[in-house]
Design an enzyme around this catalytic site. Structure first.
Site, PDB file in Angstrom:
ATOM      1  N   ASP A 111      -1.817  63.018  14.940  1.00 58.36           N
ATOM      2  CA  ASP A 111      -1.799  64.040  15.987  1.00 58.36           C
ATOM      3  C   ASP A 111      -2.828  63.757  17.075  1.00 58.36           C
ATOM      4  O   ASP A 111      -4.043  63.837  16.842  1.00 58.36           O
ATOM      5  CB  ASP A 111      -2.063  65.410  15.345  1.00 58.36           C
ATOM      6  CG  ASP A 111      -1.602  66.543  16.224  1.00 58.36           C
ATOM      7  OD1 ASP A 111      -0.369  66.651  16.437  1.00 58.36           O
ATOM      8  OD2 ASP A 111      -2.450  67.308  16.712  1.00 58.36           O
ATOM      9  N   HIS A 113       3.436  71.990  19.374  1.00 55.59           N
ATOM     10  CA  HIS A 113       2.338  71.403  18.599  1.00 55.59           C
ATOM     11  C   HIS A 113       1.168  70.959  19.467  1.00 55.59           C
ATOM     12  O   HIS A 113       0.230  70.320  18.984  1.00 55.59           O
ATOM     13  CB  HIS A 113       2.881  70.273  17.717  1.00 55.59           C
ATOM     14  CG  HIS A 113       3.911  70.784  16.753  1.00 55.59           C
ATOM     15  ND1 HIS A 113       3.566  71.420  15.591  1.00 55.59           N
ATOM     16  CD2 HIS A 113       5.272  70.819  16.825  1.00 55.59           C
ATOM     17  CE1 HIS A 113       4.674  71.805  14.960  1.00 55.59           C
ATOM     18  NE2 HIS A 113       5.717  71.461  15.695  1.00 55.59           N
ATOM     19  N   ASN A 155       2.834  64.242  21.579  1.00 50.62           N
ATOM     20  CA  ASN A 155       1.981  65.003  20.661  1.00 50.62           C
ATOM     21  C   ASN A 155       1.360  64.111  19.603  1.00 50.62           C
ATOM     22  O   ASN A 155       0.306  64.426  19.065  1.00 50.62           O
ATOM     23  CB  ASN A 155       2.817  66.087  19.961  1.00 50.62           C
ATOM     24  CG  ASN A 155       2.076  66.747  18.816  1.00 50.62           C
ATOM     25  OD1 ASN A 155       1.073  67.429  19.034  1.00 50.62           O
ATOM     26  ND2 ASN A 155       2.530  66.520  17.581  1.00 50.62           N
ATOM     27  N   ASP A 174       8.544  66.676  23.966  1.00 54.14           N
ATOM     28  CA  ASP A 174       8.819  66.763  22.535  1.00 54.14           C
ATOM     29  C   ASP A 174       7.677  67.482  21.824  1.00 54.14           C
ATOM     30  O   ASP A 174       6.499  67.261  22.127  1.00 54.14           O
ATOM     31  CB  ASP A 174       8.975  65.337  21.979  1.00 54.14           C
ATOM     32  CG  ASP A 174       9.228  65.322  20.478  1.00 54.14           C
ATOM     33  OD1 ASP A 174      10.321  65.740  20.069  1.00 54.14           O
ATOM     34  OD2 ASP A 174       8.323  64.897  19.729  1.00 54.14           O
ATOM     35  N   GLU A 227       9.942  71.618  24.640  1.00 49.94           N
ATOM     36  CA  GLU A 227      10.636  71.989  23.411  1.00 49.94           C
ATOM     37  C   GLU A 227       9.697  72.848  22.578  1.00 49.94           C
ATOM     38  O   GLU A 227       8.708  72.354  22.025  1.00 49.94           O
ATOM     39  CB  GLU A 227      11.043  70.738  22.634  1.00 49.94           C
ATOM     40  CG  GLU A 227      11.929  71.075  21.458  1.00 49.94           C
ATOM     41  CD  GLU A 227      11.443  70.512  20.154  1.00 49.94           C
ATOM     42  OE1 GLU A 227      12.195  70.521  19.194  1.00 49.94           O
ATOM     43  OE2 GLU A 227      10.272  70.067  20.092  1.00 49.94           O
ATOM     44  N   GLN A 278      -1.087  73.361  15.984  1.00 54.37           N
ATOM     45  CA  GLN A 278      -1.435  72.530  17.136  1.00 54.37           C
ATOM     46  C   GLN A 278      -2.438  71.419  16.829  1.00 54.37           C
ATOM     47  O   GLN A 278      -2.481  70.418  17.540  1.00 54.37           O
ATOM     48  CB  GLN A 278      -1.924  73.438  18.274  1.00 54.37           C
ATOM     49  CG  GLN A 278      -0.774  74.353  18.720  1.00 54.37           C
ATOM     50  CD  GLN A 278      -1.072  75.248  19.890  1.00 54.37           C
ATOM     51  OE1 GLN A 278      -2.228  75.615  20.119  1.00 54.37           O
ATOM     52  NE2 GLN A 278      -0.044  75.619  20.631  1.00 54.37           N
TER      53      GLN A 278
HETATM   54  C1  LM2 Z   1      10.667  66.971  17.480  1.00 54.51           C
HETATM   55  N1  LM2 Z   1      10.509  67.961  18.241  1.00 54.51           N
HETATM   56  O1  LM2 Z   1       9.478  68.762  18.169  1.00 54.51           O
HETATM   57  C2  LM2 Z   1      11.896  66.190  17.494  1.00 54.51           C
HETATM   58  O2  LM2 Z   1      12.924  66.862  18.213  1.00 54.51           O
HETATM   59  C3  LM2 Z   1      12.278  65.909  16.084  1.00 54.51           C
HETATM   60  O3  LM2 Z   1      13.508  65.229  16.018  1.00 54.51           O
HETATM   61  C4  LM2 Z   1      11.163  65.107  15.452  1.00 54.51           C
HETATM   62  O4  LM2 Z   1      11.392  64.918  14.061  1.00 54.51           O
HETATM   63  C5  LM2 Z   1       9.823  65.804  15.563  1.00 54.51           C
HETATM   64  N2  LM2 Z   1       9.679  66.687  16.640  1.00 54.51           N
HETATM   65  C6  LM2 Z   1       8.734  64.761  15.693  1.00 54.51           C
HETATM   66  O5  LM2 Z   1       8.805  64.150  16.951  1.00 54.51           O
HETATM   67  C7  LM2 Z   1      12.077  63.727  13.714  1.00 54.51           C
HETATM   68  C8  LM2 Z   1      12.793  63.898  12.389  1.00 54.51           C
HETATM   69  C9  LM2 Z   1      11.850  63.851  11.229  1.00 54.51           C
HETATM   70  C10 LM2 Z   1      11.010  62.604  11.292  1.00 54.51           C
HETATM   71  C11 LM2 Z   1      10.233  62.647  12.614  1.00 54.51           C
HETATM   72  C12 LM2 Z   1       9.358  61.436  12.830  1.00 54.51           C
HETATM   73  O6  LM2 Z   1      13.501  65.134  12.395  1.00 54.51           O
HETATM   74  O7  LM2 Z   1      12.611  63.816  10.015  1.00 54.51           O
HETATM   75  O8  LM2 Z   1      10.135  62.546  10.212  1.00 54.51           O
HETATM   76  O9  LM2 Z   1      11.165  62.652  13.698  1.00 54.51           O
HETATM   77  O10 LM2 Z   1      10.110  60.266  12.830  1.00 54.51           O
HETATM   78  C13 LM2 Z   1      10.241  61.384   9.405  1.00 54.51           C
HETATM   79  C14 LM2 Z   1      10.570  61.720   7.969  1.00 54.51           C
HETATM   80  C15 LM2 Z   1       9.421  62.529   7.377  1.00 54.51           C
HETATM   81  C16 LM2 Z   1       8.121  61.744   7.491  1.00 54.51           C
HETATM   82  C17 LM2 Z   1       7.891  61.381   8.971  1.00 54.51           C
HETATM   83  C18 LM2 Z   1       6.660  60.526   9.166  1.00 54.51           C
HETATM   84  O11 LM2 Z   1      11.765  62.475   7.925  1.00 54.51           O
HETATM   85  O12 LM2 Z   1       9.692  62.779   5.992  1.00 54.51           O
HETATM   86  O13 LM2 Z   1       7.021  62.553   7.044  1.00 54.51           O
HETATM   87  O14 LM2 Z   1       9.014  60.650   9.459  1.00 54.51           O
HETATM   88  O15 LM2 Z   1       6.849  59.232   8.660  1.00 54.51           O
HETATM   89  C19 LM2 Z   1       6.281  62.059   5.963  1.00 54.51           C
HETATM   90 CA    CA Z   2      -0.841  68.508  18.086  1.00 53.26          CA
END
Ligand code: LM2
Ligand code: CA
Length: 506
Positions: A184, A218, A123, A214, A240, A175
């Protein structure tokens, strides 16, 4: 004849001894008595070499059907686990291993009958506002990925101030805007679809059986469908799509071209376990608020929910395994177990070596242990799921209780789930003529009898003892359950689960 004779004369005993032994011996399964393995396990942030070892030592021998890996593409170079969800390129070089190690894992798992499902992050790319270099050395900027994507390949939704998703009741935002600042991809674009397709084809060429999509919610269902339609027909797709009340995007849209993770399942079952009031599910298909039986992938927790909505995780020991056992005993959906590592910091990655590679800690195979439920096979001080230290692997997939329930599930096969019985906090049910499970989520010992058409006899509890087919050892103390006059009688301690099947007769 002869089975009922307790004390034959020595003469008769000599003559019919063999027949008597055959009469009293537990029935052995023959070809067709065991359903094919269907259960999956998510081995979260486990390196490829360790997954290969788990396939050979545990997943294959214990009858798992497939394993879900963490994302295999190059990611941003950060220590948090979620670096895996920020792709920099589609090179298969990660903290979890190299391309060669990935290929070797797929082969070795396949060789023992375990299919590999890869987590496909398609995505978006990174969420980094400043330029950087990925794990494998690829330079990138937020909207520039050399050789892959440039600014025009991304959605810039223009619907919110920062282009981030703000309102989940807006299909367009969910989306077309950015999920937590993650660039995105314009998945409606033919060239973007072709690039993603090339990545997925590359993984298929290494032998993976399919993908977790994943963040499927979205992307429009039409976009995901177009991408997966270009793949070979037998590619397994599990989208998912987190079901959200009042949201316009529904998991059913994605069930039209594959399976979907059904979040409602845990949301229904877990509160029952925690409140000590287990009840029968809807027996209709689809269950209320669920996708259809054939399209549902069900789980008690996953890497996101154990850091969020899940009220039962590895920390809950016996009750967590009870919920997993009840899921494995159910006749709805495809169960996916979850096996990660202990943590107290939500962001903490799995333990790494001096070079930032995740340590390939294997679980060491299933071990028979007194206490069954709640026991992790990890040695040392960490003998109980609820007492692990940060970074310890939970090894849920290698616990004796789970191994026993995998066998139970294969014996139950397609036998219908019968209406359950309850007594105090205890509850249980039969899979008709094949297997019975009983669980006591309460805090006091409870007796319960469950109607069954299993033959009379003494049975061994596979939750305590583990698999029993072909097992020569005696059933452990406290593991014998009696079936007589059409009922199985269980005495269950607090938080105890017990289960018997046709071939666990002693
Ligand atoms: C998913 N499924 O739809 C995954 O299962 C989930 O674990 C992912 O989030 C999400 N979608 C994106 O693929 C994880 C995690 C987030 C993390 C993102 C990106 O839960 O906390 O976000 O991966 O690594 C982190 C930071 C967030 C920041 C982002 C971008 O927590 O604060 O946003 O990175 O740098 C500014
Ligand atoms: Ca999207």
């Amino acid at each position: 004849m002869g089975c009922g004779i307790r004390r034959p004369s020595s003469f008769i005993a000599l003559v019919v001894g063999g027949a008597l032994a055959a009469c009293s011996a537990p029935p052995a399964p023959t070809e067709g008595d065991l359903a094919a393995p269907d259960v999956g396990v998510q081995l979260f942030q486990l390196p490829w070499t360790a997954i290969a070892q788990e396939c050979e030592e545990t997943l294959g021998p214990r009858g798992f059907g497939w394993v879900l890996t963490s994302p295999p593409q190059e990611h941003i170079d950060r220590v948090e686990w979620w670096a895996s969800y920020q792709p920099v390129s589609y090179e298969l070089e990660t903290r979890l291993g190299t391309r060669d190690e990935f290929a070797d894992m797929v082969q070795r798992c396949d060789d023992v009958g375990v299919a590999v499902i890869a987590d496909a992050v398609i995505n978006h790319m990174t969420g980094q506002n400043t330029a950087g270099t990925g794990w494998a050395g690829t330079p990138y900027e937020h909207y520039e990925y050399p050789g892959l994507y440039a600014d025009g390949d991304f959605h810039h939704c223009g619907l919110t101030a920062d282009d981030d998703i703000a309102d989940y009741t807006s299909r367009e935002q969910v989306q077309m805007c950015e999920l937590v600042n993650l660039a995105d991809l314009d998945t409606s674009s033919e060239s973007v679809r072709a690039m993603i397709g090339g990545y997925l084809d590359d993984l298929l060429s290494l032998g993976v059986a399919g993908f977790r999509i994943d963040a499927a919610k979205h992307m429009s269902a039409a976009d995901v469908e177009a991408i997966v339609d270009a793949l070979p027909d037998d590619t397994r797709i599990i989208s998912e799509v987190i079901r959200g009340g009042g949201e316009p995007i529904q998991p059913e849209e994605y069930a039209a071209f594959g399976e979907v993770f059904e979040f409602t399942y845990a949301r229904d079952l877990v509160p029952q376990v925690l409140s000590g009031t287990l009840i029968d599910p809807e027996f209709a298909d689809p269950r209320l608020g669920h996708v259809s039986d054939e399209t549902a992938a069900v789980f008690i927790d996953n890497h996101d929910t154990e850091r969020g909505e899940a009220d039962l995780t590895y920390r809950d020991g016996d009750l967590y395994l009870m919920a997993n056992a009840l899921m494995l005993a159910d006749d709805y959906g495809t169960p996916v177990l979850y096996s990660g590592y202990a943590f107290s910091d939500r962001d903490a990655g799995a333990p790494t070596d001096g070079e930032g590679r995740v340590v390939a800690a294997a679980c060491g195979g299933v071990r028979q242990q007194a206490g069954g439920m709640g026991r992790s096979p990890i040695g040392g001080a960490a003998s109980d799921l609820s007492t692990l230290s940060d970074g310890d692997r939970t090894c849920v997939h290698a616990s004796t209780a789970i191994a026993g329930m995998l066998e139970w599930r294969r014996v139950a096969g397609s036998a219908a789930r019968q209406p359950g019985a309850d007594e105090g906090d205890a509850y249980g049910f039969e899979r008709e003529g094949r297997a019975v499970i009983a669980a006591n989520p309460g805090s006091e010992e409870q007796q319960i009898t469950i109607p069954t058409s299993l033959p009379d006899g003494a049975y061994c509890d596979v939750v305590l003892a583990g698999p029993r087919i072909g097992e020569q050892s005696a059933c452990p103390d406290g593991g014998t359950i009696t079936v007589a006059a059409g009922a199985a009688s269980f005495t269950l301690g607090a938080a105890q689960t017990a289960a018997i099947h046709l071939f666990s007769r002693t």
